[in-house]
Design a protein around this motif. Structure first.
Motif, short mmCIF file in Angstrom:
data_model
loop_
_atom_site.label_atom_id
_atom_site.label_comp_id
_atom_site.label_asym_id
_atom_site.label_seq_id
_atom_site.Cartn_x
_atom_site.Cartn_y
_atom_site.Cartn_z
N MET A 1 11.86 -1.55 -4.45
CA MET A 1 10.43 -1.64 -3.76
C MET A 1 10.12 -2.96 -3.02
N ARG A 2 9.52 -2.54 -2.16
CA ARG A 2 9.51 -3.81 -1.07
C ARG A 2 7.97 -4.37 -1.65
N SER A 3 7.82 -5.68 -1.39
CA SER A 3 6.65 -6.22 -1.69
C SER A 3 5.63 -6.01 -0.35
N ASP A 4 6.18 -5.80 0.65
CA ASP A 4 5.00 -5.49 1.83
C ASP A 4 4.53 -4.09 1.84
N SER A 5 4.87 -3.30 0.88
CA SER A 5 4.47 -1.62 1.06
C SER A 5 3.21 -1.60 1.12
N PHE A 6 2.80 -0.33 1.47
CA PHE A 6 1.54 0.25 1.42
C PHE A 6 1.05 0.07 -0.05
N TYR A 7 1.92 0.56 -0.92
CA TYR A 7 1.71 0.64 -2.27
C TYR A 7 1.30 -0.79 -2.78
N ASP A 8 1.94 -1.88 -2.39
CA ASP A 8 1.52 -3.06 -2.99
C ASP A 8 0.15 -3.21 -2.31
N THR A 9 0.19 -3.27 -1.00
CA THR A 9 -0.96 -3.80 -0.29
C THR A 9 -2.46 -3.16 -0.93
N ILE A 10 -2.30 -2.10 -1.43
CA ILE A 10 -3.50 -1.38 -1.88
C ILE A 10 -3.92 -1.69 -3.33
N GLY A 11 -2.96 -2.25 -3.94
CA GLY A 11 -3.04 -2.68 -5.32
C GLY A 11 -2.09 -1.82 -6.37
N GLY A 12 -1.13 -1.46 -5.82
CA GLY A 12 0.06 -1.10 -6.69
C GLY A 12 -0.55 0.25 -7.76
N HIS A 13 0.27 0.36 -8.76
CA HIS A 13 0.19 1.55 -9.94
C HIS A 13 -1.30 1.61 -10.12
N ASP A 14 -2.06 0.58 -10.44
CA ASP A 14 -3.55 0.81 -10.93
C ASP A 14 -4.32 1.58 -9.97
N THR A 15 -4.34 1.32 -8.81
CA THR A 15 -4.94 1.70 -7.46
C THR A 15 -4.50 3.39 -7.57
N PHE A 16 -3.21 3.69 -7.66
CA PHE A 16 -2.93 5.24 -7.57
C PHE A 16 -3.48 5.83 -8.76
N VAL A 17 -3.18 5.11 -10.02
CA VAL A 17 -3.80 5.95 -11.34
C VAL A 17 -5.37 6.10 -11.22
N ARG A 18 -6.13 5.30 -10.41
CA ARG A 18 -7.64 5.51 -10.22
C ARG A 18 -7.79 6.61 -9.31
N MET B 1 -10.20 15.01 -3.64
CA MET B 1 -9.32 13.71 -3.26
C MET B 1 -10.05 12.78 -2.44
N ARG B 2 -11.16 13.37 -1.71
CA ARG B 2 -12.06 12.40 -0.89
C ARG B 2 -12.79 11.68 -1.88
N THR B 3 -13.70 12.28 -2.86
CA THR B 3 -14.48 11.73 -3.90
C THR B 3 -13.56 10.45 -4.55
N ALA B 4 -12.45 11.01 -4.83
CA ALA B 4 -11.57 9.98 -5.59
C ALA B 4 -11.03 8.96 -4.48
N LEU B 5 -10.79 9.26 -3.48
CA LEU B 5 -10.56 7.95 -2.52
C LEU B 5 -11.50 7.04 -2.21
N ASP B 6 -12.91 7.71 -2.08
CA ASP B 6 -13.99 6.89 -1.76
C ASP B 6 -14.37 5.82 -2.82
N GLU B 7 -14.11 6.46 -4.17
CA GLU B 7 -14.33 5.42 -5.23
C GLU B 7 -13.47 4.08 -5.32
N LEU B 8 -12.29 4.12 -4.53
CA LEU B 8 -11.38 2.96 -4.58
C LEU B 8 -12.03 2.04 -3.62
N ASP B 9 -12.94 2.00 -2.87
CA ASP B 9 -13.45 1.17 -2.04
C ASP B 9 -12.44 0.18 -1.40
N LEU B 10 -11.35 1.08 -0.66
CA LEU B 10 -10.26 0.47 -0.02
C LEU B 10 -10.54 -0.38 1.22
N ALA B 11 -9.96 -0.99 1.97
CA ALA B 11 -10.24 -1.59 3.25
C ALA B 11 -10.25 -0.32 4.18
#
Length: 127
Positions: A1-18, A93-103
Motif C-alpha cells: 500500500m502506497r502512502s501517496d495513494s488516492f486512498y490515503d489522500t482522501i482519508g483511507g478506510h474511514d472515508t470509503f466506509v462512509r 452514490m452521488r448523495t453518499a459522495l456529496d456527504e463526504l465533503d471531499l476536495a
C-alpha cells in the motif's frame, strides 16, 4: 500500500466506509435496487464494495485476497442493469459522495470513476 495513494489522500478506510454506508442507506429503501441484493442484511454487500473500492484506489488488497479478480461484469450479469438501475445507483452514490465533503478535485476523480463503472455494467436496455 502506497502512502501517496488516492486512498490515503482522501482519508483511507474511514472515508470509503462512509461512502459505502451512505450509498447503502439509499439502496435499502429503493424498490428497484434493493431486490438486486438477495441477502437480508446489506452489511456483507457493503463490506465487499468497500474492499473493492479501497483496493481500486490504492488501499489494502483484501478484495482480491478474499474474492479473486473483481470480474465486475460477470458478477453483475445475473441482475438486469438497465439505464434506470444505473441512474438510481448513481443517484445514491452521488448523495453518499456529496456527504463526504471531499476536495473538489478528489470529488471529481471519484465521481468520474463511479460514472464510468456504472455505465460499463449496463447489460440490458429493457424496462
Amino acid at each position: 500500500m502506497r502512502s501517496d495513494s488516492f486512498y490515503d489522500t482522501i482519508g483511507g478506510h474511514d472515508t470509503f466506509v462512509r461512502l459505502v454506508d451512505g450509498f447503502y442507506r439509499g439502496v435499502a429503501d429503493d424498490p428497484l435496487l434493493r431486490p438486486m441484493y438477495p441477502e437480508e442484511d446489506l452489511a456483507p454487500a457493503a463490506a465487499r464494495l468497500t474492499a473493492f473500492l479501497e483496493q481500486y484506489w490504492g488501499g489494502p488488497t483484501t478484495y482480491s485476497q478474499e474474492r479473486g479478480h473483481p470480474r465486475l461484469r460477470m458478477r453483475h450479469a445475473p441482475y438486469k442493469v438497465n439505464p434506470q438501475a444505473r441512474d438510481r445507483w448513481l443517484a445514491h452514490m452521488r448523495t453518499a459522495l456529496d456527504e463526504l465533503d471531499l476536495a473538489p478535485l478528489h470529488h471529481a476523480q471519484l465521481w468520474d470513476y463511479l460514472e464510468r463503472a456504472a455505465h460499463s455494467l449496463l447489460n440490458s436496455f429493457e424496462d
